[in-house]
Design a protein around this motif. Structure first.
Motif, PDB file in Angstrom:
ATOM      1  N   PHE A  16       0.828  -1.207   0.000  1.00  0.00           N
ATOM      2  CA  PHE A  16       0.000   0.000   0.000  1.00  0.00           C
ATOM      3  C   PHE A  16       0.862   1.257   0.000  1.00  0.00           C
ATOM      4  O   PHE A  16       0.608   2.197  -0.752  1.00  0.00           O
ATOM      5  N   TYR A  17       1.899   1.291   0.852  1.00  0.00           N
ATOM      6  CA  TYR A  17       2.776   2.468   0.895  1.00  0.00           C
ATOM      7  C   TYR A  17       3.477   2.692  -0.444  1.00  0.00           C
ATOM      8  O   TYR A  17       3.599   3.833  -0.909  1.00  0.00           O
ATOM      9  N   GLU A  18       3.930   1.618  -1.068  1.00  0.00           N
ATOM     10  CA  GLU A  18       4.563   1.750  -2.387  1.00  0.00           C
ATOM     11  C   GLU A  18       3.553   2.233  -3.426  1.00  0.00           C
ATOM     12  O   GLU A  18       3.877   3.055  -4.280  1.00  0.00           O
ATOM     13  N   TRP A  19       2.336   1.720  -3.355  1.00  0.00           N
ATOM     14  CA  TRP A  19       1.277   2.135  -4.283  1.00  0.00           C
ATOM     15  C   TRP A  19       0.980   3.616  -4.109  1.00  0.00           C
ATOM     16  O   TRP A  19       0.833   4.342  -5.093  1.00  0.00           O
ATOM     17  N   CYS A  20       0.904   4.077  -2.844  1.00  0.00           N
ATOM     18  CA  CYS A  20       0.646   5.497  -2.581  1.00  0.00           C
ATOM     19  C   CYS A  20       1.725   6.385  -3.186  1.00  0.00           C
ATOM     20  O   CYS A  20       1.422   7.446  -3.751  1.00  0.00           O
ATOM     21  N   LEU A  21       2.975   5.966  -3.081  1.00  0.00           N
ATOM     22  CA  LEU A  21       4.069   6.740  -3.672  1.00  0.00           C
ATOM     23  C   LEU A  21       3.898   6.830  -5.185  1.00  0.00           C
ATOM     24  O   LEU A  21       4.060   7.905  -5.772  1.00  0.00           O
ATOM     25  N   GLU A  22       3.547   5.729  -5.812  1.00  0.00           N
ATOM     26  CA  GLU A  22       3.322   5.727  -7.262  1.00  0.00           C
ATOM     27  C   GLU A  22       2.177   6.656  -7.640  1.00  0.00           C
ATOM     28  O   GLU A  22       2.250   7.357  -8.659  1.00  0.00           O
ATOM     29  N   GLN A  23       1.120   6.683  -6.825  1.00  0.00           N
ATOM     30  CA  GLN A  23      -0.037   7.523  -7.113  1.00  0.00           C
ATOM     31  C   GLN A  23       0.290   9.007  -7.018  1.00  0.00           C
ATOM     32  O   GLN A  23      -0.369   9.822  -7.662  1.00  0.00           O
ATOM     33  N   ARG A  24       1.283   9.344  -6.230  1.00  0.00           N
ATOM     34  CA  ARG A  24       1.653  10.748  -6.035  1.00  0.00           C
ATOM     35  C   ARG A  24       2.755  11.213  -6.974  1.00  0.00           C
ATOM     36  O   ARG A  24       3.255  12.329  -6.855  1.00  0.00           O
ATOM     37  N   GLU A  27       2.120  14.577  -8.674  1.00  0.00           N
ATOM     38  CA  GLU A  27       2.085  15.657  -7.687  1.00  0.00           C
ATOM     39  C   GLU A  27       3.492  16.020  -7.212  1.00  0.00           C
ATOM     40  O   GLU A  27       3.818  17.189  -7.020  1.00  0.00           O
ATOM     41  N   LEU A  28       4.334  15.016  -7.042  1.00  0.00           N
ATOM     42  CA  LEU A  28       5.673  15.237  -6.492  1.00  0.00           C
ATOM     43  C   LEU A  28       6.714  15.568  -7.547  1.00  0.00           C
ATOM     44  O   LEU A  28       7.837  15.943  -7.201  1.00  0.00           O
ATOM     45  N   ALA A  29       6.358  15.443  -8.815  1.00  0.00           N
ATOM     46  CA  ALA A  29       7.334  15.634  -9.891  1.00  0.00           C
ATOM     47  C   ALA A  29       7.955  17.028  -9.879  1.00  0.00           C
ATOM     48  O   ALA A  29       9.132  17.182 -10.200  1.00  0.00           O
ATOM     49  N   GLY A  30       7.213  18.025  -9.467  1.00  0.00           N
ATOM     50  CA  GLY A  30       7.718  19.391  -9.515  1.00  0.00           C
ATOM     51  C   GLY A  30       8.439  19.851  -8.261  1.00  0.00           C
ATOM     52  O   GLY A  30       8.935  20.972  -8.215  1.00  0.00           O
ATOM     53  N   ASP A  31       8.504  19.028  -7.242  1.00  0.00           N
ATOM     54  CA  ASP A  31       9.133  19.433  -5.987  1.00  0.00           C
ATOM     55  C   ASP A  31      10.131  18.368  -5.547  1.00  0.00           C
ATOM     56  O   ASP A  31       9.772  17.366  -4.936  1.00  0.00           O
ATOM     57  N   HIS A  36      11.664  13.672  -2.440  1.00  0.00           N
ATOM     58  CA  HIS A  36      12.687  12.926  -1.718  1.00  0.00           C
ATOM     59  C   HIS A  36      12.217  12.553  -0.317  1.00  0.00           C
ATOM     60  O   HIS A  36      12.406  11.415   0.122  1.00  0.00           O
ATOM     61  N   LEU A  37      11.614  13.495   0.388  1.00  0.00           N
ATOM     62  CA  LEU A  37      11.128  13.209   1.743  1.00  0.00           C
ATOM     63  C   LEU A  37      10.077  12.098   1.731  1.00  0.00           C
ATOM     64  O   LEU A  37      10.094  11.207   2.576  1.00  0.00           O
ATOM     65  N   VAL A  38       9.177  12.155   0.758  1.00  0.00           N
ATOM     66  CA  VAL A  38       8.135  11.124   0.667  1.00  0.00           C
ATOM     67  C   VAL A  38       8.761   9.775   0.305  1.00  0.00           C
ATOM     68  O   VAL A  38       8.372   8.735   0.844  1.00  0.00           O
ATOM     69  N   ALA A  39       9.755   9.777  -0.574  1.00  0.00           N
ATOM     70  CA  ALA A  39      10.429   8.525  -0.954  1.00  0.00           C
ATOM     71  C   ALA A  39      11.170   7.926   0.244  1.00  0.00           C
ATOM     72  O   ALA A  39      11.121   6.705   0.453  1.00  0.00           O
ATOM     73  N   GLU A  40      11.846   8.771   1.026  1.00  0.00           N
ATOM     74  CA  GLU A  40      12.531   8.275   2.227  1.00  0.00           C
ATOM     75  C   GLU A  40      11.538   7.671   3.219  1.00  0.00           C
ATOM     76  O   GLU A  40      11.765   6.595   3.763  1.00  0.00           O
ATOM     77  N   TRP A  41      10.452   8.394   3.449  1.00  0.00           N
ATOM     78  CA  TRP A  41       9.448   7.923   4.398  1.00  0.00           C
ATOM     79  C   TRP A  41       8.847   6.600   3.923  1.00  0.00           C
ATOM     80  O   TRP A  41       8.709   5.659   4.700  1.00  0.00           O
TER      81      TRP A  41
END
Length: 116
Positions: A16-24, A27-31, A36-41
């Motif tokens: 689920f956590y990996e899926w959530c990262l893929e879904q974002r 949204e995260l492409a521009g920041d 990075h913070l979301v990927a680390e978490w």
């Protein structure tokens, strides 16, 4: 819950956590920093879940491996971001060694006058 069910639940949370990262991703492409913070978490959460799943199955998950060793790519990005932040702060440092916002004039110096 049985150990098998608990292990499956931990695996499901990791997925689920990996899926959530893929879904974002969009949204995260521009920041870069936020991405990075979301990927680390996400990496930390999935690592914990997968270790817990192994433990629930009765397996030895082994020694804890720090993220800097597990994911040298994330660690290198972390170091690069920190270096950029420090360089930016150094660029904004005034001669007295105080950090101030770019474009902000220094505050006027105030003198205390003691009267009797």
């Amino acid at each position: 819950m049985s150990p098998v069910e608990r292990a499956a639940a931990y695996e499901e949370w990791a997925d689920f956590y990996e899926w959530c990262l893929e879904q974002r991703a969009a949204e995260l492409a521009g920041d870069r920093v936020k991405r990075h913070l979301v990927a680390e978490w996400t990496d930390s959460m999935t690592y914990c879940c997968r270790r817990s799943a192994a433990w629930a199955r009765g397996e030895d998950p082994g020694e804890w491996v720090p993220q800097s060793q597990r994911r040298p790519d994330l660690h290198a990005e972390h170091l690069a971001i920190v270096a950029e932040i420090i360089a930016e702060l150094d660029a904004r440092r005034d001669p007295a060694g105080c950090v101030r916002k770019v474009g902000q004039p220094p505050e006027p110096k105030r003198e205390l006058v003691l009267t009797s």
